[in-house]
Scaffold this active site. Structure first.
Site, PDB file in Angstrom:
ATOM      1  N   GLY A 162     -12.485 -45.685  -5.181  1.00 20.40           N
ATOM      2  CA  GLY A 162     -12.745 -45.846  -6.618  1.00 20.40           C
ATOM      3  C   GLY A 162     -11.521 -45.516  -7.453  1.00 20.40           C
ATOM      4  O   GLY A 162     -11.608 -44.818  -8.465  1.00 20.40           O
ATOM      5  N   ALA A 163     -10.365 -46.048  -7.040  1.00 17.09           N
ATOM      6  CA  ALA A 163      -9.119 -45.752  -7.766  1.00 17.09           C
ATOM      7  C   ALA A 163      -8.845 -46.786  -8.852  1.00 17.09           C
ATOM      8  O   ALA A 163      -7.754 -46.816  -9.407  1.00 17.09           O
ATOM      9  CB  ALA A 163      -7.956 -45.680  -6.779  1.00 17.09           C
ATOM     10  N   GLY A 191     -10.870 -44.405 -14.263  1.00 18.26           N
ATOM     11  CA  GLY A 191     -11.230 -43.004 -14.451  1.00 18.26           C
ATOM     12  C   GLY A 191     -10.433 -42.019 -13.619  1.00 18.26           C
ATOM     13  O   GLY A 191      -9.216 -42.138 -13.461  1.00 18.26           O
ATOM     14  N   TYR A 201     -28.491 -39.989  -9.207  1.00 18.61           N
ATOM     15  CA  TYR A 201     -27.061 -39.640  -9.293  1.00 18.61           C
ATOM     16  C   TYR A 201     -26.845 -38.164  -8.952  1.00 18.61           C
ATOM     17  O   TYR A 201     -25.998 -37.819  -8.128  1.00 18.61           O
ATOM     18  CB  TYR A 201     -26.536 -39.941 -10.706  1.00 18.61           C
ATOM     19  CG  TYR A 201     -25.137 -39.431 -10.956  1.00 18.61           C
ATOM     20  CD1 TYR A 201     -24.020 -40.119 -10.472  1.00 18.61           C
ATOM     21  CD2 TYR A 201     -24.911 -38.247 -11.656  1.00 18.61           C
ATOM     22  CE1 TYR A 201     -22.728 -39.644 -10.688  1.00 18.61           C
ATOM     23  CE2 TYR A 201     -23.627 -37.764 -11.880  1.00 18.61           C
ATOM     24  CZ  TYR A 201     -22.540 -38.464 -11.397  1.00 18.61           C
ATOM     25  OH  TYR A 201     -21.258 -37.988 -11.611  1.00 18.61           O
TER      26      TYR A 201
HETATM   27  P1  NDP Z   1     -15.561 -44.277 -13.187  1.00 14.81           P
HETATM   28  O1  NDP Z   1     -16.798 -45.042 -13.403  1.00 14.81           O
HETATM   29  O2  NDP Z   1     -14.473 -44.345 -14.186  1.00 14.81           O
HETATM   30  O3  NDP Z   1     -14.937 -44.604 -11.787  1.00 14.81           O
HETATM   31  C1  NDP Z   1     -15.720 -44.826 -10.671  1.00 14.81           C
HETATM   32  C2  NDP Z   1     -14.935 -45.582  -9.658  1.00 14.81           C
HETATM   33  O4  NDP Z   1     -15.777 -45.818  -8.529  1.00 14.81           O
HETATM   34  C3  NDP Z   1     -14.467 -46.944 -10.148  1.00 14.81           C
HETATM   35  O5  NDP Z   1     -13.189 -47.182  -9.612  1.00 14.81           O
HETATM   36  C4  NDP Z   1     -15.486 -47.874  -9.546  1.00 14.81           C
HETATM   37  O6  NDP Z   1     -15.032 -49.191  -9.298  1.00 14.81           O
HETATM   38  C5  NDP Z   1     -15.711 -47.183  -8.227  1.00 14.81           C
HETATM   39  N1  NDP Z   1     -16.900 -47.683  -7.553  1.00 14.81           N
HETATM   40  C6  NDP Z   1     -18.160 -47.752  -8.017  1.00 14.81           C
HETATM   41  N2  NDP Z   1     -18.965 -48.316  -7.118  1.00 14.81           N
HETATM   42  C7  NDP Z   1     -18.199 -48.625  -6.056  1.00 14.81           C
HETATM   43  C8  NDP Z   1     -18.449 -49.246  -4.818  1.00 14.81           C
HETATM   44  N3  NDP Z   1     -19.657 -49.689  -4.475  1.00 14.81           N
HETATM   45  N4  NDP Z   1     -17.424 -49.418  -3.957  1.00 14.81           N
HETATM   46  C9  NDP Z   1     -16.191 -48.997  -4.287  1.00 14.81           C
HETATM   47  N5  NDP Z   1     -15.891 -48.405  -5.435  1.00 14.81           N
HETATM   48  C10 NDP Z   1     -16.885 -48.227  -6.317  1.00 14.81           C
HETATM   49  O7  NDP Z   1     -16.077 -42.768 -13.028  1.00 14.81           O
HETATM   50  P2  NDP Z   1     -15.298 -41.358 -13.024  1.00 14.81           P
HETATM   51  O8  NDP Z   1     -13.871 -41.547 -12.864  1.00 14.81           O
HETATM   52  O9  NDP Z   1     -15.802 -40.585 -14.169  1.00 14.81           O
HETATM   53  O10 NDP Z   1     -15.928 -40.693 -11.743  1.00 14.81           O
HETATM   54  C11 NDP Z   1     -15.206 -40.468 -10.569  1.00 14.81           C
HETATM   55  C12 NDP Z   1     -15.814 -39.308  -9.819  1.00 14.81           C
HETATM   56  O11 NDP Z   1     -15.744 -38.133 -10.605  1.00 14.81           O
HETATM   57  C13 NDP Z   1     -17.287 -39.500  -9.469  1.00 14.81           C
HETATM   58  O12 NDP Z   1     -17.494 -39.022  -8.157  1.00 14.81           O
HETATM   59  C14 NDP Z   1     -18.009 -38.621 -10.453  1.00 14.81           C
HETATM   60  O13 NDP Z   1     -19.222 -38.159  -9.951  1.00 14.81           O
HETATM   61  C15 NDP Z   1     -17.001 -37.510 -10.615  1.00 14.81           C
HETATM   62  N6  NDP Z   1     -17.137 -36.735 -11.828  1.00 14.81           N
HETATM   63  C16 NDP Z   1     -16.976 -37.322 -13.063  1.00 14.81           C
HETATM   64  C17 NDP Z   1     -17.122 -36.562 -14.196  1.00 14.81           C
HETATM   65  C18 NDP Z   1     -16.975 -37.134 -15.550  1.00 14.81           C
HETATM   66  O14 NDP Z   1     -17.207 -36.413 -16.512  1.00 14.81           O
HETATM   67  N7  NDP Z   1     -16.577 -38.386 -15.710  1.00 14.81           N
HETATM   68  C19 NDP Z   1     -17.427 -35.130 -14.119  1.00 14.81           C
HETATM   69  C20 NDP Z   1     -17.547 -34.637 -12.781  1.00 14.81           C
HETATM   70  C21 NDP Z   1     -17.401 -35.421 -11.701  1.00 14.81           C
HETATM   71  P3  NDP Z   1     -15.059 -50.337 -10.440  1.00 14.81           P
HETATM   72  O15 NDP Z   1     -13.847 -50.062 -11.269  1.00 14.81           O
HETATM   73  O16 NDP Z   1     -14.960 -51.586  -9.636  1.00 14.81           O
HETATM   74  O17 NDP Z   1     -16.328 -50.182 -11.194  1.00 14.81           O
END
Ligand code: NDP
Length: 316
Positions: free
Chosen positions: A9-10, A13, A187
């Site tokens: 998921g790079a 975010g 979630y």
């Molecule tokens: P984003 O939605 O910005 O990023 C999520 C990433 O996961 C995206 O790159 C997305 O891809 C990818 N993704 C989703 N589904 C799939 C899949 N089926 N296969 C491959 N990649 C996938 O979220 P965040 O950056 O906020 O979250 C990242 C992590 O941080 C998560 O684990 C979240 O639980 C954790 N987190 C976030 C917080 C927050 O406040 N935001 C707080 C605490 C933890 P695509 O770009 O294609 O959608």
């Protein structure tokens, strides 16, 4: 030799900014993403140098795709120093569960089962790697923990006795506890599973492999697209609320730096630890090892979750 990290998921975010932070520290980043066009564009937009990353396809919501990714990674001949399980979906507004190709509920599949399979398979690659310091990190979150303010808002996570997994996790079952579908709880449940997986990896493999297994809560990264499936008004107000009311707000840049630090810095080489910077972000705030929620520190549950997850992903 450059050190290599796989980050899921790079493309947005925390994962995107973590990739940037790794590149800045001289690492090579395998950006494991489901949309490579989007990921390439994102990498260029935040200025990750071309020679410091490789894009590789993975859809964590499909177990076949996870296996295919591992095959592709192995075929690329790179050695592996670290893995960051970061990808996640959060679908607060859906009424009916979405399903993976296997028929499993999609939030739990993407966030937990996909990463469980990936971590188990890549463990072998980490073992083979010549690096002295190898780490596997899975993103946690404060909402996994009802002992914390951020974790008190209902619905609270509850894995029950894993009845949904025991029953095979296919329709009509959609929740790990076998109860009614609730997307926000799905979630949170999946994030409890992430922490349990990290702790069980530590218990099973730390001593024999020397690999450091950790988890972290980087802070409330309120501006990531994680909230893209929420009401537009929520997306507007949530960052402000976190900035000015709770004080939990963390920029994507800083969250990415924190992930890279937990993988690279010597002070985070404590296997089994869950790292946090607290809920209120203070200037120069220091990280600390935080006690995880009662469910997430239940060793018997971790072991059962491990066994059942192995079955669901076809490893047992
Ligand atoms: P984003 O939605 O910005 O990023 C999520 C990433 O996961 C995206 O790159 C997305 O891809 C990818 N993704 C989703 N589904 C799939 C899949 N089926 N296969 C491959 N990649 C996938 O979220 P965040 O950056 O906020 O979250 C990242 C992590 O941080 C998560 O684990 C979240 O639980 C954790 N987190 C976030 C917080 C927050 O406040 N935001 C707080 C605490 C933890 P695509 O770009 O294609 O959608």
């Amino acid at each position: 030799r450059k050190s290599t990290v796989v980050i899921t998921g790079a493309s947005s975010g925390v994962g995107l900014y973590a990739a940037k932070a790794f590149a800045r520290r001289g690492w090579h980043v395998v950006m494991a993403c489901r949309d490579l066009v989007k990921a390439e564009k994102a990498a260029q937009e935040v200025g990750i140098p071309k020679d410091s990353y490789t894009l590789m396809h993975i859809d964590l919501g499909s177990l076949d795709s996870v296996r295919q990714f591992v095959n592709n990674f192995r075929a690329s001949g790179q050695s592996l120093d670290a893995v960051v399980g970061n990808a996640a979906i959060y679908m607060p507004l859906i009424k009916e569960p979405l399903r993976s190709p296997e028929g499993y509920e999609l939030t739990m599949t993407t966030n937990h089962l996909g990463h469980f399979l990936l971590c188990k398979l890549l463990l072998e690659d980490l073992k083979k790697s010549p690096a002295a310091d190898k780490r596997m990190v899975i993103l946690g979150t404060v909402t996994h923990n009802p002992d914390e303010l951020g974790g008190k808002i209902p619905p609270r996570p509850d894995l029950g006795e894993l009845e949904g997994f025991v029953a095979g996790f296919k329709a009509p079952i959609s929740m790990i506890d076998g109860k009614k579908f609730e997307p926000v709880k799905a979630y949170k449940d999946s994030k409890v599973c992430n922490v349990l997986t990290m702790r069980e990896l530590h218990r099973r493999y730390h001593e024999s492999t020397g690999i450091t297994f950790t988890s972290l809560y980087p802070g409330c990264v309120a501006e990531t697209p994680l909230f893209r499936n929420h009401y537009p008004l929520f997306q507007k107000l949530f960052p402000l609320f976190q900035k000015y009311i709770t004080g939990g707000y963390v920029s994507q840049e800083l969250a990415g730096e924190r992930v890279a630090a937990v993988v690279i810095e010597p002070e985070y080489k404590q296997s089994g630890a869950y790292w946090s910077w607290g809920n209120r972000q203070k200037k120069e705030g220091k990280s600390f090892v935080q006690r995880v929620s009662p469910q997430a520190r239940d060793d018997a549950k971790a072991e059962r979750l491990w066994d059942l997850s192995e079955k669901l992903v076809g490893l047992a």
